[in-house]
Design a protein around this motif. Structure first.
Motif, PDB file in Angstrom:
ATOM      1  N   GLY A   1      38.640  15.155  36.098  1.00  0.00           N
ATOM      2  CA  GLY A   1      37.286  15.561  36.442  1.00  0.00           C
ATOM      3  C   GLY A   1      36.292  14.646  35.752  1.00  0.00           C
ATOM      4  N   ASP A   2      35.122  15.157  35.459  1.00  0.00           N
ATOM      5  CA  ASP A   2      34.121  14.398  34.730  1.00  0.00           C
ATOM      6  C   ASP A   2      34.622  14.121  33.322  1.00  0.00           C
ATOM      7  N   THR A   3      34.386  12.931  32.805  1.00  0.00           N
ATOM      8  CA  THR A   3      34.849  12.622  31.457  1.00  0.00           C
ATOM      9  C   THR A   3      34.054  13.429  30.435  1.00  0.00           C
ATOM     10  N   ILE A   4      34.688  13.700  29.294  1.00  0.00           N
ATOM     11  CA  ILE A   4      34.019  14.445  28.240  1.00  0.00           C
ATOM     12  C   ILE A   4      32.786  13.698  27.739  1.00  0.00           C
ATOM     13  N   PHE A   5      32.817  12.353  27.806  1.00  0.00           N
ATOM     14  CA  PHE A   5      31.704  11.563  27.311  1.00  0.00           C
ATOM     15  C   PHE A   5      30.474  11.744  28.202  1.00  0.00           C
ATOM     16  N   ASN A   6      30.682  11.685  29.500  1.00  0.00           N
ATOM     17  CA  ASN A   6      29.564  11.910  30.417  1.00  0.00           C
ATOM     18  C   ASN A   6      29.089  13.354  30.353  1.00  0.00           C
ATOM     19  N   GLU A   7      30.030  14.291  30.235  1.00  0.00           N
ATOM     20  CA  GLU A   7      29.666  15.704  30.172  1.00  0.00           C
ATOM     21  C   GLU A   7      28.783  15.988  28.965  1.00  0.00           C
ATOM     22  N   MET A   8      29.175  15.500  27.799  1.00  0.00           N
ATOM     23  CA  MET A   8      28.405  15.789  26.589  1.00  0.00           C
ATOM     24  C   MET A   8      27.081  15.032  26.572  1.00  0.00           C
ATOM     25  N   SER A   9      27.071  13.809  27.117  1.00  0.00           N
ATOM     26  CA  SER A   9      25.810  13.065  27.178  1.00  0.00           C
ATOM     27  C   SER A   9      24.824  13.739  28.132  1.00  0.00           C
ATOM     28  N   THR A  10      25.332  14.260  29.250  1.00  0.00           N
ATOM     29  CA  THR A  10      24.468  14.985  30.186  1.00  0.00           C
ATOM     30  C   THR A  10      23.881  16.227  29.524  1.00  0.00           C
ATOM     31  N   LEU A  11      24.731  16.969  28.802  1.00  0.00           N
ATOM     32  CA  LEU A  11      24.250  18.161  28.103  1.00  0.00           C
ATOM     33  C   LEU A  11      23.252  17.789  27.006  1.00  0.00           C
ATOM     34  N   ALA A  12      23.490  16.652  26.354  1.00  0.00           N
ATOM     35  CA  ALA A  12      22.564  16.209  25.311  1.00  0.00           C
ATOM     36  C   ALA A  12      21.179  15.959  25.889  1.00  0.00           C
ATOM     37  N   ARG A  13      21.137  15.336  27.078  1.00  0.00           N
ATOM     38  CA  ARG A  13      19.837  15.107  27.718  1.00  0.00           C
ATOM     39  C   ARG A  13      19.182  16.419  28.109  1.00  0.00           C
ATOM     40  N   GLU A  14      19.971  17.341  28.667  1.00  0.00           N
ATOM     41  CA  GLU A  14      19.418  18.618  29.102  1.00  0.00           C
ATOM     42  C   GLU A  14      18.856  19.418  27.929  1.00  0.00           C
ATOM     43  N   HIS A  15      19.542  19.358  26.782  1.00  0.00           N
ATOM     44  CA  HIS A  15      19.130  20.140  25.614  1.00  0.00           C
ATOM     45  C   HIS A  15      18.245  19.324  24.666  1.00  0.00           C
ATOM     46  N   ARG A  16      17.950  18.089  25.062  1.00  0.00           N
ATOM     47  CA  ARG A  16      17.187  17.183  24.207  1.00  0.00           C
ATOM     48  C   ARG A  16      17.812  17.085  22.820  1.00  0.00           C
ATOM     49  N   ALA A  17      19.106  16.950  22.820  1.00  0.00           N
ATOM     50  CA  ALA A  17      19.874  16.887  21.578  1.00  0.00           C
ATOM     51  C   ALA A  17      20.001  15.444  21.099  1.00  0.00           C
ATOM     52  N   ILE A  18      20.299  15.278  19.825  1.00  0.00           N
ATOM     53  CA  ILE A  18      20.645  13.971  19.278  1.00  0.00           C
ATOM     54  C   ILE A  18      22.078  13.673  19.688  1.00  0.00           C
ATOM     55  N   ASN A  19      22.293  12.548  20.342  1.00  0.00           N
ATOM     56  CA  ASN A  19      23.607  12.254  20.914  1.00  0.00           C
ATOM     57  C   ASN A  19      24.440  11.409  19.947  1.00  0.00           C
ATOM     58  N   LEU A  20      25.287  12.072  19.173  1.00  0.00           N
ATOM     59  CA  LEU A  20      26.289  11.387  18.360  1.00  0.00           C
ATOM     60  C   LEU A  20      27.659  11.461  19.037  1.00  0.00           C
ATOM     61  N   GLY A  21      27.637  11.758  20.332  1.00  0.00           N
ATOM     62  CA  GLY A  21      28.885  11.885  21.080  1.00  0.00           C
ATOM     63  C   GLY A  21      29.347  10.568  21.652  1.00  0.00           C
ATOM     64  N   GLN A  22      28.761  10.157  22.767  1.00  0.00           N
ATOM     65  CA  GLN A  22      29.178   8.927  23.447  1.00  0.00           C
ATOM     66  C   GLN A  22      28.918   7.718  22.551  1.00  0.00           C
ATOM     67  N   GLY A  23      29.844   6.756  22.586  1.00  0.00           N
ATOM     68  CA  GLY A  23      29.805   5.631  21.660  1.00  0.00           C
ATOM     69  C   GLY A  23      28.909   4.495  22.105  1.00  0.00           C
ATOM     70  N   PHE A  24      27.613   4.645  21.911  1.00  0.00           N
ATOM     71  CA  PHE A  24      26.702   3.533  22.192  1.00  0.00           C
ATOM     72  C   PHE A  24      25.569   3.547  21.175  1.00  0.00           C
ATOM     73  N   PRO A  25      25.066   2.377  20.790  1.00  0.00           N
ATOM     74  CA  PRO A  25      23.971   2.309  19.823  1.00  0.00           C
ATOM     75  C   PRO A  25      22.651   2.755  20.434  1.00  0.00           C
ATOM     76  N   ASP A  26      21.700   3.125  19.563  1.00  0.00           N
ATOM     77  CA  ASP A  26      20.343   3.414  20.027  1.00  0.00           C
ATOM     78  C   ASP A  26      19.375   2.343  19.526  1.00  0.00           C
ATOM     79  N   TYR A  27      19.890   1.120  19.362  1.00  0.00           N
ATOM     80  CA  TYR A  27      19.065  -0.021  18.971  1.00  0.00           C
ATOM     81  C   TYR A  27      19.465  -1.225  19.811  1.00  0.00           C
ATOM     82  N   GLN A  28      18.632  -2.247  19.769  1.00  0.00           N
ATOM     83  CA  GLN A  28      18.776  -3.401  20.643  1.00  0.00           C
ATOM     84  C   GLN A  28      19.840  -4.394  20.149  1.00  0.00           C
TER      85      GLN A  28
END
Length: 393
Positions: free
Chosen positions: A12-39
């Motif tokens: 089904g949907d990967t856990i990474f996409n699932e948690m990132s989607t929920l993070a956006r919906e809840h305006r949460a800090i995303n320490l789930g999916q492995g990507f930086p938040d800097y350039q």
């Protein structure tokens, strides 16, 4: 009505996409999916922009532009002492993901077994299934030392091999546990391949992120292993540019030839300007040796903060991930805990159980969550502040 039969009925949907989607919906800090938040580094961005302006901006050669393949050859030889022919043994891919998929589809045949070491990245098993193979699994051992994580058991690895085993998938530095290979591990692997006829696939996406003065050890540093190994890595992880999706694989010519057959009909070629920019940056500015220190500071900052919460961090030897022990919150399925923390604290994490064949199984649930610390210090501090609201049972 069309009778549609899924090739991946359990996916089904990967856990990474699932948690990132929920993070956006809840305006949460995303320490789930492995990507930086800097350039990415300024010099790299400028090199890519220059390449776009100067061109060419048309199809790159299927195997990758010569300048980048040459730079990869130099990098790997300098790092591991293994010489690859840039023309015949190195292929630039659309991220490590495509390198993994193309390699598995090229090398695994119907009826083959492929050994995975659990917890295992969730791409491996579906790729094996699409190739007609069967994933076989052996688990890392949990350490008896407090907060020290997992251990490799090479006797268990060899015991899990069958007469049909075609490939062992290795992933070190290991996602999600942060475990790294030691010289003794390479010794044990040499002994195994001397007794069994099989290939190795070495996913080394976090090769430049190893801590505490240690170094990354690749199977390709040993001749007997390199002769049967596909080395895969990712510039996205190395240069904080996961969205660019540029990776590569190195393998002996006979193996590379088969991988390229799949690669050319999967993506054909990879973004020309980004390849050119990376090639220029590697030859003129890149300081890959500084990456471990950069991330170790972030690891240590997150550990120090988590020690002020009820979560207990486990030791991470590499990658930009850290596991936390959640037993103070009571015994629950790891995904249940991850959802609770997201909803109550506004911090997204990844349940380690998602890296096992059956995430609901008892043997997949060690009450551990994975946190990504490839984040700005302010992001990490804000996440810790939120996690401090968690109360022990």
């Amino acid at each position: 009505m069309i009778n549609l039969i899924s090739k991946l009925p359990l996916v089904g949907d990967t856990i990474f996409n699932e948690m990132s989607t929920l993070a956006r919906e809840h305006r949460a800090i995303n320490l789930g999916q492995g990507f930086p938040d800097y350039q990415p580094p300024d010099g790299l961005i400028q090199a890519v922009c220059n390449a776009m302006q100067e061109g060419p901006n048309q199809y790159a050669p299927m195997e990758g532009i010569p300048a980048l393949r040459g730079a990869i050859a130099d990098k790997v030889q300098g790092q591991h002492g293994r010489a690859y022919d840039a023309n015949t043994e190195i292929t630039v891919t659309s991220g490590a993901t495509e390198a993994l998929m193309s390699s598995i589809l090229a090398l695994v045949h119907p009826g083959d077994d492929v050994l995975l070491i659990d917890p295992a990245y969730d791409l491996y098993a579906p790729a094996i299934t699409l190739a007609g193979g069967t994933p076989q699994r052996v688990a890392l051992r949990t350490s008896t030392k407090p907060h020290s994580g997992f251990l490799l058991d090479w006797t268990a690895v060899e015991d899990a091999l069958t007469k049909k085993t075609r490939l062992i998938v290795l992933n070190f530095p290991h996602n999600p546990t942060g475990l790294t290979l030691k010289e003794a591990d390479l010794d044990a692997l040499e002994q195994i391949v001397a007794r069994h006829d099989m290939l190795l696939l070495s996913d080394e996406a976090y090769e430049h992120i190893v801590f505490d003065g240690d170094t990354h050890r690749s199977p390709v540093s040993r001749q007997i292993l390199a002769e049967r190994c596909v080395l895969i890595s990712s510039f996205g992880k190395t240069f904080h540019a996961t969205g660019w999706k540029v990776g590569y694989c190195c393998a002996p010519e006979k193996i590379s030839r088969e991988i390229r057959k799949v690669h050319q009909y999967t993506v054909y070629s990879v973004n020309t300007a980004v390849q050119a920019g990376i090639a220029t940056y590697l030859k003129t500015e890149a300081s890959l040796g500084a990456l471990s220190g950069f991330y170790q500071k972030k690891r240590d900052r997150l550990v120090e903060g988590l020690n002020q919460t009820v979560l207990r961090p486990l030791h991470s030897e590499g990658t930009f991930f850290l596991l936390v022990d959640t037993r103070a919150l009571g015994k629950h399925q790891e995904k249940t805990l991850a959802l609770r923390i997201l909803q109550e604290c506004g911090v997204a994490t990844i349940p380690v159980s998602a890296f096992y064949a059956n995430p609901q199984a008892a043997e997949a649930n060690h009450q551990l969550l994975r946190l990504c610390f490839a984040k700005q210090d302010s992001t990490l501090d804000s996440a810790v502040e939120r996690l401090q609201s968690l109360k022990a049972c």
